[in-house]
Design an enzyme around this catalytic site. Structure first.
Site, PDB file in Angstrom:
ATOM      1  N   ARG A 217       0.158  -9.288  12.964  1.00 15.75           N
ATOM      2  CA  ARG A 217      -0.463  -8.225  12.219  1.00 15.75           C
ATOM      3  C   ARG A 217      -1.434  -9.096  11.099  1.00 15.75           C
ATOM      4  O   ARG A 217      -2.477  -8.373  10.631  1.00 15.75           O
ATOM      5  CB  ARG A 217       0.438  -7.367  11.603  1.00 15.75           C
ATOM      6  CG  ARG A 217       1.102  -6.471  12.547  1.00 15.75           C
ATOM      7  CD  ARG A 217       2.468  -5.860  12.382  1.00 15.75           C
ATOM      8  NE  ARG A 217       2.560  -5.120  11.003  1.00 15.75           N
ATOM      9  CZ  ARG A 217       3.837  -5.040  10.285  1.00 15.75           C
ATOM     10  NH1 ARG A 217       4.737  -5.459  11.008  1.00 15.75           N
ATOM     11  NH2 ARG A 217       3.999  -4.340   9.459  1.00 15.75           N
TER      12      ARG A 217
ATOM     13  N   LYS B 293       0.787  -1.171   0.073  1.00 11.84           N
ATOM     14  CA  LYS B 293      -0.013   0.015   0.013  1.00 11.84           C
ATOM     15  C   LYS B 293       0.937   1.169  -0.044  1.00 11.84           C
ATOM     16  O   LYS B 293       0.798   1.880  -0.858  1.00 11.84           O
ATOM     17  CB  LYS B 293      -1.012   0.055   1.269  1.00 11.84           C
ATOM     18  CG  LYS B 293      -1.750  -1.186   1.174  1.00 11.84           C
ATOM     19  CD  LYS B 293      -2.996  -0.863   2.500  1.00 11.84           C
ATOM     20  CE  LYS B 293      -1.952  -0.727   3.907  1.00 11.84           C
ATOM     21  NZ  LYS B 293      -1.560  -1.910   4.388  1.00 11.84           N
TER      22      LYS B 293
ATOM     23  N   ARG C 205      11.690  -5.202   4.287  1.00  9.64           N
ATOM     24  CA  ARG C 205      11.692  -3.916   3.872  1.00  9.64           C
ATOM     25  C   ARG C 205      12.638  -2.918   4.809  1.00  9.64           C
ATOM     26  O   ARG C 205      13.009  -3.330   5.911  1.00  9.64           O
ATOM     27  CB  ARG C 205      10.251  -3.895   4.365  1.00  9.64           C
ATOM     28  CG  ARG C 205       9.740  -2.187   4.780  1.00  9.64           C
ATOM     29  CD  ARG C 205       8.183  -2.275   4.523  1.00  9.64           C
ATOM     30  NE  ARG C 205       7.501  -2.809   5.689  1.00  9.64           N
ATOM     31  CZ  ARG C 205       6.213  -2.539   5.707  1.00  9.64           C
ATOM     32  NH1 ARG C 205       5.559  -2.099   4.699  1.00  9.64           N
ATOM     33  NH2 ARG C 205       5.786  -3.300   6.874  1.00  9.64           N
TER      34      ARG C 205
ATOM     35  N   ARG D 274      12.144  -1.134  10.501  1.00  6.12           N
ATOM     36  CA  ARG D 274      11.030  -0.982  11.593  1.00  6.12           C
ATOM     37  C   ARG D 274      10.816  -1.970  12.612  1.00  6.12           C
ATOM     38  O   ARG D 274      11.052  -3.135  12.181  1.00  6.12           O
ATOM     39  CB  ARG D 274       9.709  -0.907  10.738  1.00  6.12           C
ATOM     40  CG  ARG D 274       9.073   0.424  10.254  1.00  6.12           C
ATOM     41  CD  ARG D 274       7.748   0.467   9.505  1.00  6.12           C
ATOM     42  NE  ARG D 274       6.635  -0.352  10.160  1.00  6.12           N
ATOM     43  CZ  ARG D 274       5.588  -0.431   9.257  1.00  6.12           C
ATOM     44  NH1 ARG D 274       5.613  -0.032   8.160  1.00  6.12           N
ATOM     45  NH2 ARG D 274       4.848  -1.310   9.737  1.00  6.12           N
TER      46      ARG D 274
ATOM     47  N   ARG E  45      -9.080   0.669   9.499  1.00  7.40           N
ATOM     48  CA  ARG E  45      -8.793  -0.722   9.663  1.00  7.40           C
ATOM     49  C   ARG E  45      -9.810  -1.356  10.514  1.00  7.40           C
ATOM     50  O   ARG E  45      -9.804  -2.573  10.921  1.00  7.40           O
ATOM     51  CB  ARG E  45      -7.467  -0.819  10.424  1.00  7.40           C
ATOM     52  CG  ARG E  45      -6.235  -1.095   9.405  1.00  7.40           C
ATOM     53  CD  ARG E  45      -5.080  -0.743  10.351  1.00  7.40           C
ATOM     54  NE  ARG E  45      -3.871  -1.533   9.893  1.00  7.40           N
ATOM     55  CZ  ARG E  45      -2.982  -1.066   9.378  1.00  7.40           C
ATOM     56  NH1 ARG E  45      -2.984   0.334   8.724  1.00  7.40           N
ATOM     57  NH2 ARG E  45      -1.716  -1.621   9.148  1.00  7.40           N
TER      58      ARG E  45
HETATM   59  P1  ADP Z   1       1.237  -2.452   8.008  1.00  9.53           P
HETATM   60  O1  ADP Z   1       0.301  -2.118   6.726  1.00  9.53           O
HETATM   61  O2  ADP Z   1       2.695  -2.986   7.293  1.00  9.53           O
HETATM   62  O3  ADP Z   1       0.853  -3.014   8.956  1.00  9.53           O
HETATM   63  P2  ADP Z   1       1.378   0.441   8.796  1.00  9.53           P
HETATM   64  O4  ADP Z   1       2.404   1.329   8.908  1.00  9.53           O
HETATM   65  O5  ADP Z   1       0.079   0.840   8.179  1.00  9.53           O
HETATM   66  O6  ADP Z   1       2.232  -0.972   8.265  1.00  9.53           O
HETATM   67  O7  ADP Z   1       0.926   0.193  10.459  1.00  9.53           O
HETATM   68  C1  ADP Z   1       1.873  -0.017  11.267  1.00  9.53           C
HETATM   69  C2  ADP Z   1       1.066  -0.269  12.798  1.00  9.53           C
HETATM   70  O8  ADP Z   1       0.431   1.239  13.117  1.00  9.53           O
HETATM   71  C3  ADP Z   1       0.037  -1.272  12.670  1.00  9.53           C
HETATM   72  O9  ADP Z   1       0.480  -2.492  13.120  1.00  9.53           O
HETATM   73  C4  ADP Z   1      -0.925  -0.557  13.950  1.00  9.53           C
HETATM   74  O10 ADP Z   1      -0.335  -0.872  15.012  1.00  9.53           O
HETATM   75  C5  ADP Z   1      -0.638   1.054  13.891  1.00  9.53           C
HETATM   76  N1  ADP Z   1      -1.813   1.323  12.959  1.00  9.53           N
HETATM   77  C6  ADP Z   1      -1.777   1.953  11.537  1.00  9.53           C
HETATM   78  N2  ADP Z   1      -2.906   2.209  11.277  1.00  9.53           N
HETATM   79  C7  ADP Z   1      -3.764   2.091  12.194  1.00  9.53           C
HETATM   80  C8  ADP Z   1      -5.165   2.133  12.323  1.00  9.53           C
HETATM   81  N3  ADP Z   1      -6.002   2.705  11.263  1.00  9.53           N
HETATM   82  N4  ADP Z   1      -5.621   1.585  13.336  1.00  9.53           N
HETATM   83  C9  ADP Z   1      -5.260   1.192  14.413  1.00  9.53           C
HETATM   84  N5  ADP Z   1      -3.711   1.052  14.378  1.00  9.53           N
HETATM   85  C10 ADP Z   1      -3.207   1.374  13.168  1.00  9.53           C
END
Ligand code: ADP
Length: 214
Positions: A172, A14, A128, A161, A89
């Site tokens: 996740r 994404k 990554r 990360r 999410r």
């Molecule tokens: P990825 O898509 O690889 O999981 P992100 O950078 O989108 O990576 O998200 C990393 C972390 O940030 C998630 O595992 C969660 O803990 C938090 N996070 C991101 N977006 C949300 C969201 N919309 N709601 C709740 N937690 C979020």
């Protein structure tokens, strides 16, 4: 204000696709993960609370991230085309987003779901590398920077990360299936979901996304 959602499992690409779409089509990309990592780095009250959830691969509470995104959109320009990466999410977050849009006259235009299998996700996440300064995303094998370990855009040393370990990725993926499945169903019910094959080269995937939105 128009909103397009970019949905998909962690590691589905994404963020990489969003960055290309921002350059190519003038979307303003908002990444919930980047917003949260920035809040953690600055140790704001939200960031301090979010940190432990993120480190263990759990979702941050809806109220925290919903508030952050709401503030950002409310302060935004009414003519902007936003591409949301990683938000919503949960179904609750989708409802919070719709409330904000109702208040500022925005429209939820479409949702693109990038589909990949779990093996590919694990391979992508394990390799990554990210720029802690400008958030550009690379891969140790498939998307290397021009100079080893250095960001092409801003010259900062790349890092892995904290939540990009195999154990956290499995967690996740599980959270994604359990909690984000409802968002996908809701977008499908609203007839705004576009499914895109996320296997292959970035340019090809971006083309597929654009075709699905055309
Ligand atoms: P990825 O898509 O690889 O999981 P992100 O950078 O989108 O990576 O998200 C990393 C972390 O940030 C998630 O595992 C969660 O803990 C938090 N996070 C991101 N977006 C949300 C969201 N919309 N709601 C709740 N937690 C979020």
């Amino acid at each position: 204000m128009d909103i397009t959602l970019l949905l998909g499992a962690p590691g589905s690409g994404k963020g990489t696709a969003a960055a290309r779409l921002e350059k190519k089509c003038g979307f303003v990309v908002v990444s919930s993960g980047d917003l949260l990592r920035d809040a953690v780095a600055r140790q704001t009250p939200d960031g301090v609370e979010a940190q432990s959830y993120m480190e263990r691969g759990a979702l941050v509470p809806d109220a925290i991230i919903g508030h952050m995104i709401g503030e950002l959109l409310r302060a935004g320009d009414s003519g902007t085309q936003y591409l949301l990466d990683g938000y919503p999410r949960t179904v609750k977050q989708l409802e919070m987003l719709e409330d904000v849009l109702a208040h500022c006259g925005g429209t939820l235009k479409a949702a693109v779901l990038i589909e990949v299998n779990d093996e590919l996700v694990i391979e992508r996440i394990a390799g990554r590398r990210v720029c802690p300064r400008c958030n550009a995303v690379y891969h140790a094998v498939t998307l290397r920077p021009q100079r080893e370990g250095i960001c092409d855009h801003c010259g900062t040393a790349l890092v892995q990360r904290a939540d990009d370990t195999v154990a956290t990725v499995l967690q996740r993926l599980e959270v994604y299936r359990r909690q984000t499945g409802g968002v996908i169903e809701a977008c499908e019910a609203r007839k705004m979901l576009h499914r895109v094959d996320g296997n292959g080269e970035v340019d090809i995937i971006v083309e597929r996304i654009l075709q699905s939105l055309a």
